[in-house]
Design an enzyme around this catalytic site. Structure first.
Site, PDB file in Angstrom:
ATOM      1  N   ASP A   1      46.866  32.384  36.360  1.00 55.25           N
ATOM      2  CA  ASP A   1      47.401  33.779  37.102  1.00 55.25           C
ATOM      3  C   ASP A   1      48.708  33.078  37.745  1.00 55.25           C
ATOM      4  O   ASP A   1      48.420  32.248  38.589  1.00 55.25           O
ATOM      5  CB  ASP A   1      46.500  34.291  37.937  1.00 55.25           C
ATOM      6  CG  ASP A   1      45.295  34.616  37.262  1.00 55.25           C
ATOM      7  OD1 ASP A   1      45.401  35.662  36.248  1.00 55.25           O
ATOM      8  OD2 ASP A   1      44.165  34.247  37.475  1.00 55.25           O
TER       9      ASP A   1
ATOM     10  N   ASP B   1      48.537  35.202  33.034  1.00 57.00           N
ATOM     11  CA  ASP B   1      48.849  36.657  33.364  1.00 57.00           C
ATOM     12  C   ASP B   1      50.061  36.259  34.391  1.00 57.00           C
ATOM     13  O   ASP B   1      49.609  35.519  35.198  1.00 57.00           O
ATOM     14  CB  ASP B   1      47.678  37.248  34.136  1.00 57.00           C
ATOM     15  CG  ASP B   1      46.702  37.788  33.430  1.00 57.00           C
ATOM     16  OD1 ASP B   1      46.745  38.023  32.107  1.00 57.00           O
ATOM     17  OD2 ASP B   1      45.482  38.245  33.755  1.00 57.00           O
TER      18      ASP B   1
ATOM     19  N   ASP C   1      41.725  32.340  32.442  1.00 59.29           N
ATOM     20  CA  ASP C   1      43.207  32.413  32.101  1.00 59.29           C
ATOM     21  C   ASP C   1      43.948  31.739  33.402  1.00 59.29           C
ATOM     22  O   ASP C   1      43.255  30.923  34.343  1.00 59.29           O
ATOM     23  CB  ASP C   1      43.483  33.775  32.305  1.00 59.29           C
ATOM     24  CG  ASP C   1      43.435  34.432  33.589  1.00 59.29           C
ATOM     25  OD1 ASP C   1      42.777  33.828  34.521  1.00 59.29           O
ATOM     26  OD2 ASP C   1      43.847  35.553  33.757  1.00 59.29           O
TER      27      ASP C   1
HETATM   28  N1  DCP Z   1      41.780  41.098  40.523  1.00 56.23           N
HETATM   29  C1  DCP Z   1      41.279  42.285  41.119  1.00 56.23           C
HETATM   30  N2  DCP Z   1      40.740  43.199  40.356  1.00 56.23           N
HETATM   31  C2  DCP Z   1      40.752  43.265  39.274  1.00 56.23           C
HETATM   32  C3  DCP Z   1      41.291  42.367  38.466  1.00 56.23           C
HETATM   33  C4  DCP Z   1      41.720  41.135  39.314  1.00 56.23           C
HETATM   34  O1  DCP Z   1      41.248  42.151  42.502  1.00 56.23           O
HETATM   35  N3  DCP Z   1      40.413  44.423  38.563  1.00 56.23           N
HETATM   36  C5  DCP Z   1      42.088  39.766  41.267  1.00 56.23           C
HETATM   37  C6  DCP Z   1      40.995  39.088  41.845  1.00 56.23           C
HETATM   38  C7  DCP Z   1      41.130  37.859  40.878  1.00 56.23           C
HETATM   39  C8  DCP Z   1      42.522  37.776  40.441  1.00 56.23           C
HETATM   40  O2  DCP Z   1      42.923  39.037  40.364  1.00 56.23           O
HETATM   41  O3  DCP Z   1      40.547  36.741  41.543  1.00 56.23           O
HETATM   42  C9  DCP Z   1      42.888  37.114  39.134  1.00 56.23           C
HETATM   43  O4  DCP Z   1      42.115  37.850  38.217  1.00 56.23           O
HETATM   44  P1  DCP Z   1      41.181  37.039  37.178  1.00 56.23           P
HETATM   45  O5  DCP Z   1      40.394  37.786  36.232  1.00 56.23           O
HETATM   46  O6  DCP Z   1      42.297  35.935  36.365  1.00 56.23           O
HETATM   47  O7  DCP Z   1      40.071  36.373  37.766  1.00 56.23           O
HETATM   48  P2  DCP Z   1      39.925  34.636  38.633  1.00 56.23           P
HETATM   49  O8  DCP Z   1      41.370  34.030  38.069  1.00 56.23           O
HETATM   50  O9  DCP Z   1      39.495  34.714  39.908  1.00 56.23           O
HETATM   51  O10 DCP Z   1      38.929  34.119  37.534  1.00 56.23           O
HETATM   52  P3  DCP Z   1      38.951  33.299  36.205  1.00 56.23           P
HETATM   53  O11 DCP Z   1      38.786  31.705  36.460  1.00 56.23           O
HETATM   54  O12 DCP Z   1      37.864  33.896  35.259  1.00 56.23           O
HETATM   55  O13 DCP Z   1      40.583  33.603  35.709  1.00 56.23           O
HETATM   56 MG    MG Z   2      42.248  33.749  36.657  1.00 51.85          MG
END
Ligand code: DCP
Ligand code: MG
Length: 369
Positions: A205, A293, A203
């Site tokens: 963010d 998000d 996604d």
């Molecule tokens: N996050 C967190 N705890 C959660 C959900 C999210 O600490 N339960 C934080 C850490 C993540 C960030 O929010 O890095 C963004 O969540 P994503 O699920 O979008 O994860 P990423 O952006 O790191 O990876 P992706 O490439 O899968 O979107």
């Molecule tokens: Mg993400």
């Protein structure tokens, strides 16, 4: 203060390691992730975390592990993780991992949880009812799909495909135009995996707020309204703020923060993406669906939100664990609290938070723990 880790020693805390997107030990970390996820599906949290910690340590190494002996001084590696590494070094694969990958239950739970809005609980429920495929789920009478899951199935092909950097930039431009029409004092910042320098994400963010304290309250509502008017909104789940400034930072790690946020699916036109869409759509349409998000903290909490949403998850988990165990402080996406002094510590930048914690600053692209 407790003594810092000696030079060259790998810290047990991910927030004291520099981990770029380059991973020299992918053969091991991919295997560990399969095992971790399987323990997660079976709700064996301790072992799940142990394998994620081990993977995170190996990801931080600027060298490839070529023998188990070379890992003896590393933290977070136990008997089980070492046995798996040994197998991979000897046979090029792990039989335990292969058994899991060929396991029907594991395959099915992985398939179901890949749908937006379907968590491990729902996936398990469907599996227990004998469902094994999407067509089984969709044909099953009496299965109620919520709005999120309906959109998840509707846009499955698009949103299960990775988002590219160019696509993320195009989404950024759309959000940027929308917020700046609403307020000239808007603050928009990319966060999550793309801020850590990843080439692809599941996604995109963003933090969306305004310099005028309090005005962020209705900002996301206006952004969603604007996207809808432009015909770009395919799905929106808005959660109003439940943020309470007097509350101490949460002890629980997995708890989401209390700021206003929304989980969106946007329609991204290929013409807006530099170099076009990542891959031509099978049905010849010139757009794709993208998961986005948005989170909207008050401006004085921007640094905490940025640190919390930049990730990675392991980096976040260990920042909080380090704060609690090594500094007697509580950290979450809203605030930092010093339990000894009984006071909240303010921060204008992420650097301020690292300073309060007595940690060396780790750049966003070094937080891929
Ligand atoms: N996050 C967190 N705890 C959660 C959900 C999210 O600490 N339960 C934080 C850490 C993540 C960030 O929010 O890095 C963004 O969540 P994503 O699920 O979008 O994860 P990423 O952006 O790191 O990876 P992706 O490439 O899968 O979107
Ligand atoms: Mg993400």
């Amino acid at each position: 203060a407790p003594k810092a880790a000696p030079v060259n020693e790998v810290s047990q805390y991910a927030c004291q390691r520099r981990t770029t997107v380059e991973n020299n030990n992918r053969i091991f970390t991919d295997a560990f992730e399969v095992l971790a996820e399987n323990y997660e599906f079976n709700e064996i949290e301790g072992r799940c975390l142990a394998f994620r910690r081990a993977a995170s340590v190996l990801k931080s190494l600027p060298w490839a592990v070529r023998s188990v002996g070379a890992t003896l001084d590393l933290p977070c590696l136990g008997e089980h993780t070492t046995a798996v590494m040994k197998e991979i070094l000897q046979y090029g694969r792990s039989f335990e991992v292969e058994k899991i990958l060929s396991d029907e239950r594991c395959q099915t739970l992985k398939l179901f949880t890949s749908v937006f809005g379907v968590g491990p609980k729902t996936a398990e429920k469907w599996y227990r009812r004998g469902l094994r495929s999407f067509s089984d789920v969709l044909a099953q009478p009496g299965i109620h799909l919520n709005r999120m899951q309906q959109s998840g199935f509707l846009h499955y092909g698009d949103i299960s495909r990775a988002v590219s950097k160019a696509e993320a930039r195009a989404v950024g431009n759309i959000i940027d135009e929308a917020v700046h029409v609403i307020t000239p004092n808007a603050i928009l910042a990319l966060t999550g995996g793309f801020r850590r320098g990843k080439d692809f994400g599941h996604d995109v963010d963003f933090i969306v707020t305004t310099t005028e304290l309090g005005k962020e309250k209705n900002l996301l509502i206006s952004v969603i309204e604007s996207l809808k008017k432009q015909g770009l909104l395919l799905f929106s789940d808005y959660q109003a703020s439940t943020f309470d400034i007097s509350k101490l930072p949460s002890h629980r790690f997995e708890a989401m923060d209390h700021f206003a946020k929304c989980f969106l699916i946007l329609r991204l036109e290929g013409s807006r993406v530099e170099g076009g869409l990542q891959r031509a759509q099978a049905d010849g349409r010139g757009w794709r669906a993208v998961r986005v998000d948005l989170v909207s903290p008050p401006a004085d909490r921007f640094a905490f939100t940025m640190l919390g949403w930049t990730g990675s998850r392991m980096f976040e988990r260990d920042l909080r664990r380090f704060a609690r165990l090594e500094r007697q402080m509580l950290l979450d996406n809203h605030a930092l609290y010093d339990k000894t002094k009984k006071e909240f510590l303010t921060a204008a930048t992420e650097k301020d938070i690292f300073d309060h914690l007595g940690l060396e600053y780790i750049e966003p692209w070094q937080r891929n723990a």
